[in-house]
Write an enzyme that holds these catalytic residues in place. Structure first.
Site, mmCIF file in Angstrom:
data_model
loop_
_atom_site.group_PDB
_atom_site.id
_atom_site.type_symbol
_atom_site.label_atom_id
_atom_site.label_comp_id
_atom_site.label_asym_id
_atom_site.label_seq_id
_atom_site.Cartn_x
_atom_site.Cartn_y
_atom_site.Cartn_z
ATOM 1 N N ALA A 66 -12.242 -63.539 1.848
ATOM 2 C CA ALA A 66 -12.871 -64.450 2.658
ATOM 3 C C ALA A 66 -13.597 -65.621 1.568
ATOM 4 O O ALA A 66 -13.694 -65.094 0.135
ATOM 5 C CB ALA A 66 -13.967 -63.929 3.413
ATOM 6 N N GLY A 109 -10.292 -60.154 2.640
ATOM 7 C CA GLY A 109 -9.938 -60.803 3.752
ATOM 8 C C GLY A 109 -8.258 -60.974 3.717
ATOM 9 O O GLY A 109 -7.470 -61.190 4.743
ATOM 10 N N GLU A 112 -6.577 -57.888 4.806
ATOM 11 C CA GLU A 112 -6.959 -57.785 6.123
ATOM 12 C C GLU A 112 -6.127 -58.853 6.964
ATOM 13 O O GLU A 112 -5.793 -58.172 8.205
ATOM 14 C CB GLU A 112 -8.361 -57.942 6.287
ATOM 15 C CG GLU A 112 -9.172 -56.802 5.752
ATOM 16 C CD GLU A 112 -10.683 -57.136 5.657
ATOM 17 O OE1 GLU A 112 -11.391 -58.256 5.181
ATOM 18 O OE2 GLU A 112 -11.542 -56.456 6.229
ATOM 19 N N GLU A 132 -14.478 -55.856 -1.813
ATOM 20 C CA GLU A 132 -15.780 -56.192 -1.242
ATOM 21 C C GLU A 132 -16.979 -55.554 -1.769
ATOM 22 O O GLU A 132 -17.914 -55.794 -2.116
ATOM 23 C CB GLU A 132 -15.839 -56.124 0.234
ATOM 24 C CG GLU A 132 -14.922 -57.061 0.982
ATOM 25 C CD GLU A 132 -13.406 -56.549 1.150
ATOM 26 O OE1 GLU A 132 -13.019 -55.691 0.530
ATOM 27 O OE2 GLU A 132 -12.753 -57.218 2.016
#
Ligand code: CAA
Length: 259
Positions: A66, A109, A112, A132
């Protein structure tokens, strides 16, 4: 296909190819970038000439997570009100199969996103990780759920709790996170080849197979088997089933009409 700011979209025969294109940020997944991914996927899903999709990045990065710079000043209440990252999961509603072709970093992300796809192929230099925890947060787009199911509890704990144990391509293959490792420069072609193979099958059976497999993550074995059997039975209402079985009997190749 439509032009986007953060992704490149093209077709290869019956395959829709999406290339993440924010090279300066290692394809960091800004909100806008994810809106574009979902829009492109929806548009391929609705296109009768497309049978499967491939998502890839660059040789250096599939996606480095992200967008940290975009989210660093977010507050809890804003995140909660707008259900921050919730819109990423829209891609799990796509009916046609999606293959992730991962070269380079698939972190946070990025990992993911790959795990929300249906098949992952890795380039030889791929790196999968969930860093993270080093940012004071945890995976927020499925990492704590999908990674466990892919690699088992102990490895998922090690990856997520340390933030620095990553899987290289060979390890990702050993753990079953990816289904194939390919030289980096052949990765996209290989993914498109598999996607083309899938796209040459009848769409009703492909889509029901995808949905039935995904059910196995959600429901009991008994309920999953029931879904499978209902889909299996229902497929006898399609022209593709009649054609597929007639072609076998007549010793010829089937021509599917996706109906
Ligand atoms: N968000 C925003 N920008 C990012 C980014 C990210 N996730 N990852 C990399 N970038 C930017 C860098 O800030 C840098 O920009 P500048 O040139 O403006 O400084 C540019 O991309 C190139 O990156 P590096 O200079 O760091 O490249 P490197 O080769 O030295 O290192 C890397 C590569 C190891 C991937 C490193 O960039 C890195 O650690 N990135 C962050 C990885 C990360 O923590 N991801 C998780 C994000 S949180 C998340 O994803 C939450 C979730 O669950 C959804």
């Amino acid at each position: 296909p439509k032009q986007y700011d953060n992704i490149l979209v093209e077709t290869k025969g019956k395959v829709g190819l999406i290339t993440l294109n924010r090279p300066k940020a290692l394809n960091a997944l800004s909100s806008q970038l994810f809106v574009e991914i979902n829009e492109a996927l929806r548009s391929f899903d609705a296109d009768k000439d497309i049978g499967a999709m491939v998502i890839t990045g660059s040789e250096k990065a599939f996606a480095a997570g992200a967008d940290i710079k975009e989210m660093k000043d977010n507050t809890f209440i804003d995140n909660y009100k707008k259900n921050f990252l919730g819109h990423w999961a829209e891609m799990t509603e796509i009916k046609k199969p999606i293959i992730a072709a991962v070269n380079g970093y698939a972190l946070g992300g990025g990992c993911e996103l790959a795990m929300m796809c249906d098949i992952i192929y890795a380039g030889e230099k791929a790196i999968f990780g969930q860093p993270e925890i080093k940012l004071g947060v945890i995976p927020g787009a499925g990492g704590t759920q999908r990674l466990v199911k892919a690699v088992g509890k102990s490895k998922a704990m090690e990856i997520i709790l340390t933030g620095s144990v990553n899987l290289n391509a060979t390890e990702a293959l050993q753990y079953g996170l990816v289904s194939k490792v390919v030289p980096a420069d052949q990765l996209v072609d290989e993914a498109v080849k598999t996607a083309s193979k899938i796209a040459s099958m009848g769409q009703p059976s492909v889509q029901m197979a995808k949905e039935a497999i995904n059910k196995s993550f959600d429901v009991s074995l008994d309920a999953g088997l029931r879904w499978e059997r209902i889909f299996f039975q229902a497929l006898f209402g399609t022209a593709d089933q009649k054609e597929g079985m007639a072609a076998f009997t007549e010793k010829r190749k089937p021509t599917f009409t996706n109906e």
